[in-house]
Write a protein that holds these residues in place. Structure first.
Motif, short mmCIF file in Angstrom:
data_model
loop_
_atom_site.label_atom_id
_atom_site.label_comp_id
_atom_site.label_asym_id
_atom_site.label_seq_id
_atom_site.Cartn_x
_atom_site.Cartn_y
_atom_site.Cartn_z
N LYS A 2 0.83 -1.20 0.00
CA LYS A 2 0.00 0.00 0.00
C LYS A 2 0.87 1.26 0.00
N ARG A 3 2.09 1.13 0.50
CA ARG A 3 3.01 2.27 0.53
C ARG A 3 4.45 1.79 0.55
N TYR A 4 5.32 2.66 0.04
CA TYR A 4 6.75 2.36 -0.01
C TYR A 4 7.54 3.27 0.90
N SER A 5 6.86 4.27 1.46
CA SER A 5 7.49 5.15 2.44
C SER A 5 6.47 5.44 3.54
N VAL A 6 6.99 5.65 4.74
CA VAL A 6 6.16 5.87 5.91
C VAL A 6 6.77 7.03 6.69
N LEU A 7 5.95 7.97 7.12
CA LEU A 7 6.43 9.05 7.97
C LEU A 7 6.66 8.48 9.37
N ALA A 8 7.86 8.62 9.87
CA ALA A 8 8.24 8.04 11.17
C ALA A 8 7.78 8.94 12.30
N ASN A 9 6.47 9.02 12.49
CA ASN A 9 5.92 9.89 13.53
C ASN A 9 5.14 9.11 14.59
#
Length: 105
Positions: A2-9
């Motif tokens: 569903k995604r290849y990047s994730v905000l690390a929050n």
């Protein structure tokens, strides 16, 4: 995927879904590469009521990369390999690891 990047929050987001045959036996996850650990990316699996579709969610507060393999518990030859997932740092509020030493900056 569903995604290849994730905000690390620290927020949980859907990373991927895995669909198995009607009588799926579940899946296992194994880290293949990346500087983040299993604990850093906190991937949680949740199967639907019939066990056919498993949703993978992730959350992290550390920036870095992670790549994993999904294996069907009923058929070890049935595998999926993820692309590298990048956990992105929002400037100023997240711990980031040095790629060479693994030390936090």
């Amino acid at each position: 995927m569903k995604r290849y990047s994730v905000l690390a929050n620290g927020d949980k987001v859907v990373l991927a879904t895995v669909t198995q045959p009607t009588e799926g036996n579940g899946i296992t996850l194994d880290k293949l590469s990346g500087i983040l650990s299993d604990n850093d990316v906190n991937i949680i699996t949740r199967a639907d009521s019939q066990g056919k579709v498993t949703t993978l969610t992730t959350s992290s507060t550390k920036a870095g990369s992670y790549r994993f393999k999904v294996t069907d518990k009923g058929d070890a030859y049935n595998e999926l390999i993820s692309p590298e997932v990048t956990y992105l740092c929002k400037h100023g509020n997240i711990s980031q690891r040095d790629e060479v030493s693994g030390d936090r900056r």
